[in-house]
Design an enzyme around this catalytic site. Structure first.
Site, PDB file in Angstrom:
ATOM      1  N   ASN A 770       0.827  -1.215   0.000  1.00  0.00           N
ATOM      2  CA  ASN A 770       0.000   0.000   0.000  1.00  0.00           C
ATOM      3  C   ASN A 770       0.856   1.257   0.000  1.00  0.00           C
ATOM      4  OD1 ASN A 770      -2.549  -1.102  -0.130  1.00  0.00           O
ATOM      5  ND2 ASN A 770      -2.761  -1.318   2.078  1.00  0.00           N
ATOM      6  N   GLU A 805      -6.081  -7.067   5.308  1.00  0.00           N
ATOM      7  CA  GLU A 805      -5.499  -8.125   4.469  1.00  0.00           C
ATOM      8  C   GLU A 805      -5.684  -9.497   5.083  1.00  0.00           C
ATOM      9  OE1 GLU A 805      -2.156  -6.709   7.193  1.00  0.00           O
ATOM     10  OE2 GLU A 805      -3.977  -5.935   6.270  1.00  0.00           O
TER      11      GLU A 805
END
Length: 886
Positions: A770, A805
């Site tokens: 990210n 996640e």
């Protein structure tokens, strides 16, 4: 009765006495006809018996089916009440204080008990199945910790479904009352739309069974309330001794699979040697319930069979009596034959004179008070010899009350020896229950030795036609409510009745104005002149037209003109005028109001059907035919009755127009608004609302409103789907995964050899992805990982995104070694297939997997074990699989 002068012919001239051979032939024909009639009688009697038995059997089946239908409506009404109560209690539990909720529970129990005679229990459980409230406990808000309903079918069904609808299940044994109860449950959702628990209303099966026992006290008959799958909710106790629950449940399931309603005689499962009649009917709403009634058809037919047997005995005795009567009649006929021929000749001479004058003869034995009449008197009164009055008092009773004194005076004066013949015109009661006018003439014809009247004779003649003709003329001309005018072909008035003078005369005693003065203008006068030409061709004419009355005001008339002599085109004309001014004005006003209403209905965004107080369709707008997807013009449906409209529309539209029960028992039926939701064949959702139209509690009709709510239903389903699905990956979310895990840990087929497993999965160094490549790339990686799960998991395996996640996979009924192997293959596949961005850059990523076996009854512990295993995999270097056994 018609005048005997024109409808009765004189008797034929006397015949010569028949020869003995002719009498023999007649006797043979008499016996042949009698025996033939006897054969026809028995043929018809046996056919009637067969028809009667078939009709009785059909009536028994129809009555049984109607009873099942009526009970299904009561069961549907009870289900609707439970549906309403569960919605209300679920709402109250989420929004009100405990004291207010307890008060509402008491009010609901009281309302249901008064409406249906049943009691119920209320239980509230949280999302884990722990009971938080139970109305059967002394402390309803403090149930023991052991009360947990997570293993109950109604709990996990409500936790699975997302619609929040009512669910009714098979009876179960209560943990507190230890009684068989019928559960009716509904899910409770918190303000975030998440599953927060279940509200459950339980009805004791014994109360419903007791209610059925009161309806069917005969042990040979029985009834049951069942679910669509055949599960018994309640049944009569007497019938339970004949057929066990399993057989009855199987039979109910088979019948309901065949048709939602019907009746059929099947081989009785209790004895196997007789037919037992079963009738069933599903509830009209969407609740999966039905009523099944079983009757002993042979026992129900016993009264009919007994009646047929009695009829056969009576028929046999009657046939024997007929044969004996024929034998006796044969003997009397032979003996009286000669006497009859002689008397017939004398009687014909007497009747010939009376028939010539249309007179019936009567004879009064004054001393014994016996009156006899001839055949013509009977014909004029329409009576049989047995019905003819025999005494003076009976004749007076048959006279009109206003004419009894006149008839009595005539008979009294006529009974004087020196009196002249007395004549009276009186009304006598005819056999048709109508009053006929008669001219009665009488005179003394015999006295005794002391000079007292002994016998009086006279005649009776029907003069009804003459009297009615005179009365009709007087009524038509002088008492008619219609204005009647006789005019020449040149339109000059010859005669007018009283009503015509009242309407058109300007004052009492004045003469009628000219015809031209009665018209509004010259055009009106000329138009009516043209109608004379039409009348000469058709002999009559009828029209609605305005004229000026004696006060100078305009009135509307229904005018009917006919030629006095249809064969003469220049004959006088008889005009009949009926004043319809008020009706004309009302009709015009009604037409204007109707046009306003039609304009309003066409602007209404939904479909509309307006019915009057007789359930006749008054108005239908065009939007209705569009919503129903039908091609009929709305005007073609107007004027039909409610039943005819249902037949014209057909299914499923006819079921949408079925009257619904009033939801509030304290509410006046005329003030009720009844709603339901239906689905069209095209898949659109409609809200159906029936609104009664009343005025001061007088029913004036009802209005059916149909609104398209398809978009609203779609939004509701989309919101329900989002509550259980991860929006990014399309996988189930944590809440949905935990529900499946609870079911797997509570499964009855759990075994130590194949306990099932949970995989806890985490993307390694996802924060770096990210931070380096952006959140869009991170989201794409998570979506690709979800695609790996969909491609490599078995049918029945469940993958879910728990958050960020972090993912989890539920593998039910597998060995731990197999689960660990699947996890490693999944890890290898992810590592071998990197993610490629749109700009061509390749992102390699790996996953770490923790494996834990499912612990029975401990879903949270299982998830913690898998999380610990994941932690071990990451601590060991990531891109690894580690297993822990619960």
């Amino acid at each position: 009765m018609a005048n005997p002068d024109t409808h009765n012919s004189p008797p034929q001239s006397p015949q010569k006495p028949p020869r003995r051979r002719s009498l023999t032939v007649r006797l043979i024909l008499l016996w042949a006809v009698a025996l033939a009639m006897l054969g026809v009688y028995w043929y018809q009697l046996l056919g009637l018996h067969a028809e009667t038995r078939a009709q009785a059997q059909q009536e028994i089946r129809s009555h049984t089916l109607e009873t099942a239908h009526t009970l299904s409506l009561e069961v549907d009404r009870l289900a609707r009440q439970m549906d309403f109560l569960t919605q209300r209690l679920a709402f109250d539990w989420s929004t009100q204080a405990p004291a207010a909720f307890l008060e509402n529970v008491a009010l609901a129990q009281e309302a249901l008990a008064s409406a249906s005679g049943t009691t119920f229990e209320v239980h509230i459980a949280d999302a884990q199945g722990q009971v938080l409230f139970s109305s059967v406990l002394t402390e309803p808000f403090s149930p023991p910790d052991a009360l947990n309903v997570a293993d109950r079918e109604y709990f996990w069904r409500q936790s699975e479904q997302s619609t929040g609808e009512l669910w009714i299940g098979a009876p179960f044994t209560g943990q507190v009352t230890q009684e068989q109860s019928i559960p009716a449950s509904r899910a409770i959702y918190n303000e975030n739309g998440e599953f927060a628990g279940v509200v459950m209303i339980s009805l004791p099966s014994r109360e419903l069974s007791a209610a059925l026992d009161q309806i069917f006290p005969d042990a040979r008959d029985g009834a049951a309330i069942v679910l669509d799958n055949g599960a018994l909710l309640a049944r009569t106790q007497g019938d339970a001794q004949r057929t066990d629950d399993e057989l009855l449940s199987t039979l109910a399931r088979l019948l309901l699979e065949r048709s939602p309603w019907g009746s059929e005689a099947v081989l009785a499962p209790d004895t196997g040697d007789a037919d037992r009649l079963y009738a069933w009917y599903r509830t009209p709403s969407s609740y999966p319930m039905a009523v099944l009634i079983g009757r002993d058809e042979a026992a129900a037919m016993k009264p009919t069979d007994a009646l047929i047997a009695s009829s056969l005995r009576d028929g046999a005795l009657g046939s024997l009596a007929l044969v004996l009567t024929l034998l006796l009649a044969t003997w009397f006929m032979a003996r009286d034959h000669l006497h009859y021929v002689q008397m017939q000749r004398l009687r014909e001479r007497q009747q010939l004179a009376l028939y010539g004058g249309g007179l019936g003869a009567w004879d009064w034995d004054i001393a014994q008070d016996i009156i006899t009449c001839d055949e013509l008197c009977l014909q004029q009164l329409g009576l049989t010899p047995e019905q003819m009055p025999r005494t003076r008092s009976e004749w007076l009773k048959r006279a009109h009350p206003d004419d009894q004194a006149t008839l009595e005076a005539m008979m009294s004066r006529g009974a004087e020896p020196a009196a002249a013949p007395q004549l009276a015109e009186v009304r006598l009661l005819h056999a048709s229950a109508q009053w006929h006018w008669f001219a009665v003439l009488g005179k003394v014809v015999q006295v005794d030795a002391r000079g007292k009247p002994r016998r009086m004779a006279g005649t009776l003649r029907d003069i009804t036609t003459d009297v009615r003709r005179e009365q009709l003329h007087r009524v038509l001309l002088d008492e008619s409510q219609s204005a009647i005018v006789l005019m020449t072909a040149g339109r000059e008035v010859l005669e007018a009745n009283q009503r015509a003078r009242e309407i058109f005369l300007p004052a009492e005693g004045a003469s009628l104005p000219s015809i031209r003065e009665l018209h509004l203008d010259e055009a009106s006068y000329d138009f009516l002149q043209q109608q004379y030409e039409v009348m000469r061709n058709q002999h009559y004419v009828r029209l609605t037209w305005p004229l000026i009355d004696g006060k100078g005001e305009r009135r509307w008339f229904d005018m009917h003109g006919v030629l006095r002599d249809p064969n003469d085109s220049e004959s006088e004309v008889v005009w009949t005028l009926n004043d319809i001014t008020d009706m004309h004005l009302a009709t015009s006003a009604l037409a204007r109001e109707r046009q306003r209403l039609i304009t309003l209905l066409e602007r209404y965004p939904g479909g509309v059907i307006v019915e009057d107080e007789d359930a006749t369709i008054a108005l239908v707008n065009a939007r209705l035919t569009q919503l129903f997807d039908i091609e009929q013009d709305p005007q073609q449906l107007e004027g039909l009755s409610h039943e005819e409209l249902c037949q014209t529309l057909g299914e499923p539209y006819a079921t949408w127009l079925l009257p619904a029960s009033t939801p509030n028992t304290n509410e006046h039926p005329a003030d009720a608004r009844r709603e339901r939701e239906v689905v069209t064949p095209a898949g659109r959702f409609l809200q159906v609302e029936c609104v009664p139209v009343t005025a001061k509690h007088e029913r004036l009709g009802q209005v059916w409103l149909f609104r398209d709510i398809t978009e609203r239903k779609r939004n509701e389903r989309r919101l329900a789907r989002l509550a259980h699905t991860d929006e990014l990956t399309g996988l189930p979310n944590r809440r949905s995964f935990m529900e499946h895990l609870r079911l797997a840990s509570d499964a009855s087929d759990w075994s130590a050899e194949q306990p099932g497993a949970v995989l806890m999965i985490d993307v390694d160094h996802f924060k770096h992805i990210n931070d380096t490549h952006g959140h869009a790339s991170g989201d794409a990686v998570l979506q690709q990982l979800a695609a790996h799960f969909s491609a490599r998991l078995r049918e029945g395996d469940i993958a879910a995104r728990l958050g960020g996640e972090e993912f989890a996979v539920l593998l039910p009924r597998v060995r731990l070694d197999d689960a660990e192997g699947l996890a490693d293959r999944l890890r290898a596949a992810v590592a071998a297939q990197p993610f490629q961005r749109d700009d061509g850059e390749v992102l390699r990523y790996t996953i770490s997997v923790g494996v834990a076996g499912i612990a029975p009854g401990e879903p949270e512990a299982t998830l913690r074990q898998a999380d610990r295993a994941l932690y071990e995999a990451k601590r060991a270097g990531r891109n690894r699989v580690r297993r822990l056994v619960a």
